[in-house]
Design a protein around this motif. Sequence first.
Motif, PDB file in Angstrom:
ATOM      1  N   GLY A 193       0.795  -1.223   0.000  1.00  0.00           N
ATOM      2  CA  GLY A 193       0.000   0.000   0.000  1.00  0.00           C
ATOM      3  C   GLY A 193       0.829   1.274   0.000  1.00  0.00           C
ATOM      4  N   THR A 194       2.097   1.174  -0.336  1.00  0.00           N
ATOM      5  CA  THR A 194       2.958   2.356  -0.311  1.00  0.00           C
ATOM      6  C   THR A 194       3.202   2.953  -1.696  1.00  0.00           C
ATOM      7  OG1 THR A 194       4.903   0.919  -0.341  1.00  0.00           O
ATOM      8  CG2 THR A 194       4.169   1.703   1.805  1.00  0.00           C
ATOM      9  N   LEU A 195       2.820   2.257  -2.743  1.00  0.00           N
ATOM     10  CA  LEU A 195       3.095   2.736  -4.099  1.00  0.00           C
ATOM     11  C   LEU A 195       2.446   4.098  -4.365  1.00  0.00           C
ATOM     12  CD1 LEU A 195       4.418   2.142  -6.833  1.00  0.00           C
ATOM     13  CD2 LEU A 195       2.304   0.997  -7.516  1.00  0.00           C
ATOM     14  N   ASP A 196       1.224   4.284  -3.894  1.00  0.00           N
ATOM     15  CA  ASP A 196       0.515   5.542  -4.140  1.00  0.00           C
ATOM     16  C   ASP A 196       1.175   6.741  -3.459  1.00  0.00           C
ATOM     17  OD1 ASP A 196      -1.337   4.271  -5.731  1.00  0.00           O
ATOM     18  OD2 ASP A 196      -2.790   4.009  -4.101  1.00  0.00           O
ATOM     19  N   GLY A 197       2.025   6.504  -2.480  1.00  0.00           N
ATOM     20  CA  GLY A 197       2.698   7.592  -1.784  1.00  0.00           C
ATOM     21  C   GLY A 197       3.920   8.118  -2.510  1.00  0.00           C
ATOM     22  N   PHE A 198       4.272   7.494  -3.635  1.00  0.00           N
ATOM     23  CA  PHE A 198       5.462   7.890  -4.385  1.00  0.00           C
ATOM     24  C   PHE A 198       5.083   8.478  -5.732  1.00  0.00           C
ATOM     25  CE2 PHE A 198       7.214   4.667  -1.560  1.00  0.00           C
ATOM     26  CZ  PHE A 198       8.356   5.302  -1.108  1.00  0.00           C
ATOM     27  N   GLU A 199       5.921   9.391  -6.190  1.00  0.00           N
ATOM     28  CA  GLU A 199       5.829   9.870  -7.556  1.00  0.00           C
ATOM     29  C   GLU A 199       6.605   8.867  -8.402  1.00  0.00           C
ATOM     30  OE1 GLU A 199       7.374  13.621 -10.234  1.00  0.00           O
ATOM     31  OE2 GLU A 199       7.256  13.845  -8.060  1.00  0.00           O
ATOM     32  N   VAL A 200       5.926   8.230  -9.350  1.00  0.00           N
ATOM     33  CA  VAL A 200       6.551   7.178 -10.154  1.00  0.00           C
ATOM     34  C   VAL A 200       6.670   7.643 -11.591  1.00  0.00           C
ATOM     35  CG1 VAL A 200       6.358   4.779 -10.945  1.00  0.00           C
ATOM     36  CG2 VAL A 200       5.584   5.394  -8.642  1.00  0.00           C
ATOM     37  N   VAL A 201       7.857   7.505 -12.146  1.00  0.00           N
ATOM     38  CA  VAL A 201       8.121   7.847 -13.537  1.00  0.00           C
ATOM     39  C   VAL A 201       8.253   6.543 -14.312  1.00  0.00           C
ATOM     40  CG1 VAL A 201       9.746   8.944 -15.123  1.00  0.00           C
ATOM     41  CG2 VAL A 201       9.316   9.960 -12.874  1.00  0.00           C
ATOM     42  N   GLU A 202       7.419   6.406 -15.336  1.00  0.00           N
ATOM     43  CA  GLU A 202       7.456   5.205 -16.176  1.00  0.00           C
ATOM     44  C   GLU A 202       8.387   5.429 -17.361  1.00  0.00           C
ATOM     45  OE1 GLU A 202       6.131   2.518 -15.160  1.00  0.00           O
ATOM     46  OE2 GLU A 202       4.891   3.341 -13.567  1.00  0.00           O
ATOM     47  N   ARG A 203       8.793   4.386 -17.999  1.00  0.00           N
ATOM     48  CA  ARG A 203       9.702   4.482 -19.155  1.00  0.00           C
ATOM     49  C   ARG A 203       9.128   5.345 -20.270  1.00  0.00           C
ATOM     50  NH1 ARG A 203      14.473   2.472 -18.678  1.00  0.00           N
ATOM     51  NH2 ARG A 203      14.768   0.544 -17.580  1.00  0.00           N
ATOM     52  N   THR A 204       7.831   5.332 -20.431  1.00  0.00           N
ATOM     53  CA  THR A 204       7.220   6.085 -21.529  1.00  0.00           C
ATOM     54  C   THR A 204       7.139   7.577 -21.248  1.00  0.00           C
ATOM     55  OG1 THR A 204       5.047   5.638 -20.590  1.00  0.00           O
ATOM     56  CG2 THR A 204       5.829   4.151 -22.319  1.00  0.00           C
ATOM     57  N   SER A 205       7.363   7.966 -19.972  1.00  0.00           N
ATOM     58  CA  SER A 205       7.243   9.385 -19.639  1.00  0.00           C
ATOM     59  C   SER A 205       8.481   9.904 -18.917  1.00  0.00           C
ATOM     60  CB  SER A 205       6.012   9.600 -18.755  1.00  0.00           C
ATOM     61  OG  SER A 205       6.156   8.885 -17.550  1.00  0.00           O
ATOM     62  N   VAL A 206       9.650   9.495 -19.384  1.00  0.00           N
ATOM     63  CA  VAL A 206      10.890   9.892 -18.741  1.00  0.00           C
ATOM     64  C   VAL A 206      11.164  11.370 -18.994  1.00  0.00           C
ATOM     65  CG1 VAL A 206      13.365   9.467 -18.614  1.00  0.00           C
ATOM     66  CG2 VAL A 206      11.814   7.575 -19.029  1.00  0.00           C
ATOM     67  N   PRO A 207      11.332  12.171 -17.924  1.00  0.00           N
ATOM     68  CA  PRO A 207      11.661  13.581 -18.126  1.00  0.00           C
ATOM     69  C   PRO A 207      12.984  13.717 -18.882  1.00  0.00           C
ATOM     70  CG  PRO A 207      11.138  13.136 -15.820  1.00  0.00           C
ATOM     71  CD  PRO A 207      11.216  11.813 -16.529  1.00  0.00           C
TER      72      PRO A 207
END
Length: 148
Positions: free
Chosen positions: A117-131
């Motif tokens: 249940g901790t995933l929602d607490g993080f900002e996650v960057v996926e491969r398709t949206s790499v800054p």
Amino acid sequence: MSRELPVFGRHHVRTASGSLRPDDPIMWLSCEVRGDVTRVSVAGEVDLSNAHLLVELLENVAARSPLVAVDLSEVTFFGAHGTDALVRARRLVTERGGRLTLCYPSPVVRRVLDVTGTLDGFEVVERTSVPAVLRRTARRVVPAPAGS
């Protein structure tokens, strides 16, 4: 008595004969600073024996960088101590006014963070949206000749 200093991250284990041999590391950490962004890459296994090293590195990075990007794409095992390490690191970074993002978590990491249940607490960057600041140019890999 040997005066050699131990190599960081390297342990010695007993073999069946009782002699000691170097144990291969199970986790690798690397750190790259680009302007205001610090990228920490984690590979291998994050567990009870080494999760504290990840927290220590991220704590040091948090003191110097407003944005910390943790690349978890090469993590092959991620235990509860890994989850705790990331939660502690996020707290440390945000207390110092920074931001911590998880970049491309491997399926193992994503599953553990989701189940806990901790995933929602993080900002996650996926491969398709790499800054753009986190993108790298791929290096060409040349296979070694057979027998070398």
